[in-house]
Design a protein around this motif. Structure first.
Motif, PDB file in Angstrom:
ATOM      1  N   THR A 158     -17.405  -1.414  -0.268  1.00 50.13           N
ATOM      2  CA  THR A 158     -17.898  -0.876  -1.935  1.00 50.13           C
ATOM      3  C   THR A 158     -18.206   0.719  -1.072  1.00 50.13           C
ATOM      4  O   THR A 158     -18.588   1.495  -1.550  1.00 50.13           O
ATOM      5  N   ILE A 159     -17.352   0.910  -0.513  1.00 48.84           N
ATOM      6  CA  ILE A 159     -17.577   2.878  -0.336  1.00 48.84           C
ATOM      7  C   ILE A 159     -16.073   2.939  -0.213  1.00 48.84           C
ATOM      8  O   ILE A 159     -15.670   4.751  -0.074  1.00 48.84           O
ATOM      9  N   ALA A 160     -14.814   2.436  -0.412  1.00 43.10           N
ATOM     10  CA  ALA A 160     -13.401   2.438  -0.002  1.00 43.10           C
ATOM     11  C   ALA A 160     -13.267   3.614  -1.067  1.00 43.10           C
ATOM     12  O   ALA A 160     -13.576   3.377  -2.342  1.00 43.10           O
ATOM     13  N   ASP A 161     -11.786   4.203  -1.332  1.00 43.76           N
ATOM     14  CA  ASP A 161     -11.590   5.386  -2.539  1.00 43.76           C
ATOM     15  C   ASP A 161     -10.469   4.083  -2.989  1.00 43.76           C
ATOM     16  O   ASP A 161     -10.217   4.330  -4.512  1.00 43.76           O
ATOM     17  N   PHE A 162     -10.101   3.037  -2.532  1.00 38.42           N
ATOM     18  CA  PHE A 162      -9.060   1.652  -2.454  1.00 38.42           C
ATOM     19  C   PHE A 162      -9.009   0.871  -1.635  1.00 38.42           C
ATOM     20  O   PHE A 162      -9.005   0.367  -0.490  1.00 38.42           O
ATOM     21  N   ALA A 163      -8.597  -0.161  -2.889  1.00 44.31           N
ATOM     22  CA  ALA A 163      -8.596  -1.532  -1.949  1.00 44.31           C
ATOM     23  C   ALA A 163      -6.452  -1.713  -1.675  1.00 44.31           C
ATOM     24  O   ALA A 163      -6.620  -1.473  -2.955  1.00 44.31           O
ATOM     25  N   LEU A 164      -6.532  -2.173  -0.702  1.00 45.09           N
ATOM     26  CA  LEU A 164      -5.244  -2.849  -0.253  1.00 45.09           C
ATOM     27  C   LEU A 164      -5.227  -3.782  -0.884  1.00 45.09           C
ATOM     28  O   LEU A 164      -5.641  -4.737  -0.144  1.00 45.09           O
ATOM     29  N   VAL A 165      -4.712  -4.513  -1.917  1.00 42.97           N
ATOM     30  CA  VAL A 165      -5.438  -5.792  -2.532  1.00 42.97           C
ATOM     31  C   VAL A 165      -3.848  -6.581  -2.574  1.00 42.97           C
ATOM     32  O   VAL A 165      -2.899  -6.411  -3.391  1.00 42.97           O
ATOM     33  N   TRP A 166      -3.848  -7.880  -1.751  1.00 44.75           N
ATOM     34  CA  TRP A 166      -3.215  -8.754  -1.767  1.00 44.75           C
ATOM     35  C   TRP A 166      -3.285  -9.649  -3.159  1.00 44.75           C
ATOM     36  O   TRP A 166      -4.183 -10.374  -3.653  1.00 44.75           O
ATOM     37  N   ALA A 167      -2.111 -10.212  -4.388  1.00 46.13           N
ATOM     38  CA  ALA A 167      -2.333 -10.522  -5.514  1.00 46.13           C
ATOM     39  C   ALA A 167      -0.678 -11.258  -4.997  1.00 46.13           C
ATOM     40  O   ALA A 167       0.265 -11.052  -4.724  1.00 46.13           O
ATOM     41  N   ARG A 168      -0.789 -12.754  -6.029  1.00 50.83           N
ATOM     42  CA  ARG A 168       0.305 -13.763  -5.606  1.00 50.83           C
ATOM     43  C   ARG A 168       0.650 -13.236  -7.299  1.00 50.83           C
ATOM     44  O   ARG A 168       0.542 -13.184  -8.749  1.00 50.83           O
ATOM     45  N   ASP A 169       2.461 -12.751  -7.311  1.00 54.88           N
ATOM     46  CA  ASP A 169       3.095 -12.444  -8.393  1.00 54.88           C
ATOM     47  C   ASP A 169       3.194 -13.654  -9.321  1.00 54.88           C
ATOM     48  O   ASP A 169       3.914 -14.138  -9.089  1.00 54.88           O
ATOM     49  N   GLU A 170       2.648 -13.619 -10.563  1.00 54.08           N
ATOM     50  CA  GLU A 170       3.120 -15.185 -11.609  1.00 54.08           C
ATOM     51  C   GLU A 170       4.784 -14.998 -11.297  1.00 54.08           C
ATOM     52  O   GLU A 170       4.810 -16.578 -12.146  1.00 54.08           O
ATOM     53  N   ALA A 171       4.713 -14.330 -11.732  1.00 53.60           N
ATOM     54  CA  ALA A 171       6.532 -14.431 -12.613  1.00 53.60           C
ATOM     55  C   ALA A 171       7.167 -15.223 -11.376  1.00 53.60           C
ATOM     56  O   ALA A 171       8.156 -16.191 -11.210  1.00 53.60           O
ATOM     57  N   ASP A 172       7.174 -14.672  -9.840  1.00 51.34           N
ATOM     58  CA  ASP A 172       8.224 -15.056  -8.657  1.00 51.34           C
ATOM     59  C   ASP A 172       7.205 -15.435  -7.615  1.00 51.34           C
ATOM     60  O   ASP A 172       7.778 -16.425  -6.662  1.00 51.34           O
ATOM     61  N   GLN A 173       5.968 -15.687  -7.593  1.00 55.10           N
ATOM     62  CA  GLN A 173       4.941 -16.540  -7.301  1.00 55.10           C
ATOM     63  C   GLN A 173       5.172 -15.551  -5.661  1.00 55.10           C
ATOM     64  O   GLN A 173       4.361 -16.434  -4.282  1.00 55.10           O
ATOM     65  N   GLN A 174       5.688 -15.053  -5.511  1.00 55.42           N
ATOM     66  CA  GLN A 174       5.416 -14.078  -3.881  1.00 55.42           C
ATOM     67  C   GLN A 174       3.644 -13.645  -3.801  1.00 55.42           C
ATOM     68  O   GLN A 174       3.841 -12.914  -4.906  1.00 55.42           O
ATOM     69  N   ILE A 175       3.873 -13.409  -2.871  1.00 56.91           N
ATOM     70  CA  ILE A 175       2.191 -12.072  -2.207  1.00 56.91           C
ATOM     71  C   ILE A 175       2.711 -11.176  -2.467  1.00 56.91           C
ATOM     72  O   ILE A 175       3.588 -10.994  -1.276  1.00 56.91           O
ATOM     73  N   LYS A 176       2.127  -9.784  -2.660  1.00 64.46           N
ATOM     74  CA  LYS A 176       2.472  -8.289  -3.060  1.00 64.46           C
ATOM     75  C   LYS A 176       1.250  -8.105  -2.505  1.00 64.46           C
ATOM     76  O   LYS A 176      -0.043  -8.160  -3.086  1.00 64.46           O
ATOM     77  N   GLY A 177       1.250  -6.918  -2.069  1.00 64.75           N
ATOM     78  CA  GLY A 177       0.366  -5.537  -1.837  1.00 64.75           C
ATOM     79  C   GLY A 177       0.179  -4.718  -2.480  1.00 64.75           C
ATOM     80  O   GLY A 177       1.471  -3.932  -3.228  1.00 64.75           O
ATOM     81  N   PHE A 178      -1.212  -4.332  -3.255  1.00 63.89           N
ATOM     82  CA  PHE A 178      -0.721  -3.265  -4.400  1.00 63.89           C
ATOM     83  C   PHE A 178      -2.162  -2.708  -3.977  1.00 63.89           C
ATOM     84  O   PHE A 178      -2.722  -2.760  -3.141  1.00 63.89           O
ATOM     85  N   ILE A 179      -1.924  -1.391  -4.155  1.00 61.83           N
ATOM     86  CA  ILE A 179      -3.243  -0.463  -3.976  1.00 61.83           C
ATOM     87  C   ILE A 179      -3.603  -0.413  -5.325  1.00 61.83           C
ATOM     88  O   ILE A 179      -3.258   0.271  -6.440  1.00 61.83           O
ATOM     89  N   VAL A 180      -5.326  -0.586  -5.005  1.00 62.85           N
ATOM     90  CA  VAL A 180      -5.728  -0.788  -6.411  1.00 62.85           C
ATOM     91  C   VAL A 180      -7.644   1.084  -6.321  1.00 62.85           C
ATOM     92  O   VAL A 180      -7.657   0.258  -5.217  1.00 62.85           O
ATOM     93  N   GLU A 181      -6.842   1.572  -6.626  1.00 61.03           N
ATOM     94  CA  GLU A 181      -7.883   2.253  -6.757  1.00 61.03           C
ATOM     95  C   GLU A 181      -9.419   1.891  -7.040  1.00 61.03           C
ATOM     96  O   GLU A 181      -9.012   1.068  -8.140  1.00 61.03           O
ATOM     97  N   THR A 182     -10.818   1.935  -6.213  1.00 60.00           N
ATOM     98  CA  THR A 182     -12.149   1.672  -6.663  1.00 60.00           C
ATOM     99  C   THR A 182     -12.819   1.834  -7.549  1.00 60.00           C
ATOM    100  O   THR A 182     -13.610   0.988  -8.354  1.00 60.00           O
ATOM    101  N   ASP A 183     -12.615   2.668  -8.860  1.00 56.48           N
ATOM    102  CA  ASP A 183     -12.826   2.828  -9.607  1.00 56.48           C
ATOM    103  C   ASP A 183     -12.461   2.998 -11.295  1.00 56.48           C
ATOM    104  O   ASP A 183     -12.171   2.919 -12.238  1.00 56.48           O
ATOM    105  N   ARG A 184     -10.994   1.754 -10.509  1.00 55.46           N
ATOM    106  CA  ARG A 184     -10.495   1.359 -12.091  1.00 55.46           C
ATOM    107  C   ARG A 184     -11.218   0.761 -12.567  1.00 55.46           C
ATOM    108  O   ARG A 184     -12.535  -0.606 -11.692  1.00 55.46           O
TER     109      ARG A 184
END
Length: 377
Positions: A158-184
């Motif tokens: 609730t207080i971070a500037d960004f979240a390092l989000v782990w998500a499964r790529d629909e294309a290759d089913q690999q779990i990848k890491g993404f920087i998601v700014e919390t104001d998006r």
């Protein structure tokens, strides 16, 4: 046990200085924030001024870093969770798996503790089975990624500037890491309230509703979950240091109370059962510290494996649970109020026992290694 004497002189001097700051400033100030479940932003800036936002990248030894985790936990376990996750899983991930642009964008503020990241892996329906069950998705759409899903128990969510989000790529089913700014748009974080421990840490439920991020927000070194395993292993070892630190805190509080509290006309410290409890708490803490000092040595040599981290985490947190329970009993009725601090530790110990892999999961990792037989399924 002279473990701090193993540090080189410059690190030893810095260790003693920071330990004094943590005990005189952070420990007493943390109690009211813990009671109110509020985050102490002012204390965060002070931790940053003492370099605790950047111990992952400042070139100090593994033993120094570990003892810093011990001393922050000795002062307040919630803040030690923040310092540990911040260094091991945010600064560490970006430093090792991020692009040069991502490092330049985020590392200066992170290491100064003027910016925060949240490590968003665990989900509402997937904890221990997250590697195989992760349900959050990422879809490439032209020059953007579209992230959808939910995360739970995300520290600083609730207080971070960004979240390092782990998500499964629909294309290759690999779990990848993404920087998601919390104001998006589409990013929503809701504080998880009414916790029995780590009450300063602002854990959150996060919803990602078609959140769009630039393609360059993908961590180039985190294009499969296996690339994160070494850092996840190290973060599991970090909790072992927390387990040692909370036991030193329990000893500090129990010893002071036993010397100050009078019953039946004499100090509690004069009673045999009280002395036995003090000796056992200190013994548990010393065993934990010795184990972690050896772990730091093999980590420094590049030999640390997940089984060793799992054994350290499960062992020190099991001993922490026992030590804090003895400390709470030693304080009698005063052991159930945070006015005397031990109740605060009592709740925090339960969280250490559970997170970064529950006690049972870590035990099965160890047993699988020594028997060659998996009991996970």
């Amino acid at each position: 046990m002279y473990i701090a004497d193993l540090l080189p002189p410059a690190e030893r001097s810095r260790y003693e200085e920071i330990r004094e700051f943590l005990q005189t400033r952070i420990r007493p100030a943390s109690i009211d924030f813990w009671n109110r479940e509020e985050f102490p932003f002012g204390l965060l800036s002070e931790l940053g001024k003492h370099g605790l936002g950047g111990i992952q990248t400042d070139g100090t030894s593994k033993l120094f870093k570990g003892l810093m985790y011990v001393e922050v936990a000795r002062a307040d376990v919630s803040l030690s969770a923040l310092v540990g996750i911040h260094n091991e899983l945010i600064v560490g991930m970006i430093d090792e798996l991020g692009s040069e642009e991502q490092k330049a964008r985020w590392l200066p503020g992170l290491t100064a503790f003027t910016q925060l990241g949240a490590f968003a892996l665990t989900e509402p329906d997937h904890g221990s089975d997250i590697a195989g069950g992760l349900a959050t998705t990422a879809r490439r759409d032209g020059s953007e990624w579209v992230i959808s899903g939910a995360k739970r128990w995300i520290g600083a969510g609730t207080i971070a500037d960004f979240a390092l989000v782990w998500a499964r790529d629909e294309a290759d089913q690999q779990i990848k890491g993404f920087i998601v700014e919390t104001d998006r748009p589409g990013y929503t974080a809701t504080k998880i309230a009414n916790k029995i421990g780590l009450r300063i840490m602002q854990n959150a439920d996060i919803v990602l509703d078609e959140v769009r991020i630039p393609a360059e927000n993908l961590l180039p070194g985190a294009t499969s979950f296996s690339r994160a395993n070494d850092l996840l292993r190290d973060s599991r070892a970090w909790v072992g240091w927390q387990g040692a630190g909370i036991q030193l805190a329990a000893f500090d509080i129990a010893r002071a109370y036993a010397l100050e509290r009078f019953q039946f006309g004499r100090e509690l410290a004069r009673f045999q059962l009280v002395q036995q409890q003090l000796a056992e708490i200190l013994g548990n803490a010393s065993v934990s510290l010795a184990l972690m000092a050896q772990l730091a040595r093999i980590q420094q040599d590049g030999k640390l494996e997940m089984v060793q981290a799992a054994m350290a985490k499960s062992t020190t947190t099991r001993l922490a649970r026992a030590s804090v329970a003895m400390g709470r009993a030693l304080l009698g009725g005063n052991g159930i109020t945070t006015d005397f601090e031990m109740a605060k530790l009592f709740g925090d110990a339960e969280i250490l026992y559970t997170y970064e892999g529950s006690y049972e999961i870590n035990s099965m990792i160890v047993a699988r290694a020594v028997t060659g037989k998996s009991a996970f399924v």
